[in-house]
Scaffold this motif. Sequence first.
Motif, PDB file in Angstrom:
ATOM      1  N   ALA A 184      -2.853   9.408   2.996  1.00  0.00           N
ATOM      2  CA  ALA A 184      -3.892  10.555   3.095  1.00  0.00           C
ATOM      3  C   ALA A 184      -3.961  10.874   1.532  1.00  0.00           C
ATOM      4  CB  ALA A 184      -3.065  11.557   3.894  1.00  0.00           C
ATOM      5  N   ASP A 185      -2.886  10.777   0.790  1.00  0.00           N
ATOM      6  CA  ASP A 185      -3.118  11.333  -0.553  1.00  0.00           C
ATOM      7  C   ASP A 185      -4.160  10.207  -1.366  1.00  0.00           C
ATOM      8  OD1 ASP A 185      -1.167  13.372  -1.324  1.00  0.00           O
ATOM      9  OD2 ASP A 185       0.096  11.862  -0.139  1.00  0.00           O
ATOM     10  N   VAL A 186      -4.019   8.875  -0.962  1.00  0.00           N
ATOM     11  CA  VAL A 186      -4.903   7.775  -1.305  1.00  0.00           C
ATOM     12  C   VAL A 186      -6.217   7.939  -1.074  1.00  0.00           C
ATOM     13  CG1 VAL A 186      -5.396   5.342  -1.480  1.00  0.00           C
ATOM     14  CG2 VAL A 186      -2.903   6.039  -1.420  1.00  0.00           C
TER      15      VAL A 186
ATOM     16  N   ILE B 259       0.407  11.318  -8.075  1.00  0.00           N
ATOM     17  CA  ILE B 259      -0.083  10.086  -7.023  1.00  0.00           C
ATOM     18  C   ILE B 259      -0.320   8.933  -7.928  1.00  0.00           C
ATOM     19  CG2 ILE B 259      -1.934   9.447  -5.404  1.00  0.00           C
ATOM     20  CD1 ILE B 259       0.448  11.614  -4.600  1.00  0.00           C
ATOM     21  N   LYS B 260      -1.261   8.878  -8.889  1.00  0.00           N
ATOM     22  CA  LYS B 260      -1.399   7.939  -9.603  1.00  0.00           C
ATOM     23  C   LYS B 260      -0.240   7.085 -10.023  1.00  0.00           C
ATOM     24  CE  LYS B 260      -5.218   6.708 -11.078  1.00  0.00           C
ATOM     25  NZ  LYS B 260      -6.030   5.657 -10.693  1.00  0.00           N
ATOM     26  N   SER B 261       0.867   7.551 -10.267  1.00  0.00           N
ATOM     27  CA  SER B 261       2.197   7.141 -10.481  1.00  0.00           C
ATOM     28  C   SER B 261       2.798   6.001  -9.564  1.00  0.00           C
ATOM     29  CB  SER B 261       3.307   8.121 -11.073  1.00  0.00           C
ATOM     30  OG  SER B 261       3.806   8.625 -10.125  1.00  0.00           O
TER      31      SER B 261
ATOM     32  N   LEU C 273       2.382   2.995  -0.282  1.00  0.00           N
ATOM     33  CA  LEU C 273       2.361   4.151   0.517  1.00  0.00           C
ATOM     34  C   LEU C 273       2.218   4.230   1.980  1.00  0.00           C
ATOM     35  CD1 LEU C 273       0.762   6.454  -2.070  1.00  0.00           C
ATOM     36  CD2 LEU C 273       3.035   5.964  -1.798  1.00  0.00           C
ATOM     37  N   PRO C 274       3.294   4.748   2.732  1.00  0.00           N
ATOM     38  CA  PRO C 274       3.104   4.856   4.092  1.00  0.00           C
ATOM     39  C   PRO C 274       1.909   5.539   4.833  1.00  0.00           C
ATOM     40  CG  PRO C 274       4.749   6.470   3.400  1.00  0.00           C
ATOM     41  CD  PRO C 274       4.251   5.816   2.242  1.00  0.00           C
ATOM     42  N   GLY C 275       1.648   5.045   6.001  1.00  0.00           N
ATOM     43  CA  GLY C 275       0.612   5.695   6.789  1.00  0.00           C
ATOM     44  C   GLY C 275      -0.627   4.850   6.647  1.00  0.00           C
TER      45      GLY C 275
END
Length: 86
Positions: A33-35, A59-61, A67-69
């Motif tokens: 979701a962040d992506v 998040i860029k780190s 990442l899951p999901g």
Amino acid sequence: MAVGDLKTDKGIEDLNTYLSDRSYIEGWQPTQADVAVLEALGKAPTSSNPHVLRWYNHIKSYDLKSLPGEKKTPAILSADAPASST
């Protein structure tokens, strides 16, 4: 809270408000979701939106692919999300 179009100043301001008391878009860890929001944002925010800038750099780190999901548009960006009362 609904966040508007992230290509507009208002949308970024809404996201800044949303992230003012959150570390991630959904839940307690970074996810796809962040992506999805990062990709919708497209570019680094300015320092005038410090919560978005903090979140963006954090998040860029990560290795985003790990990442899951499921990568899908999160509820805060959907047209069905309730409108912000601010």
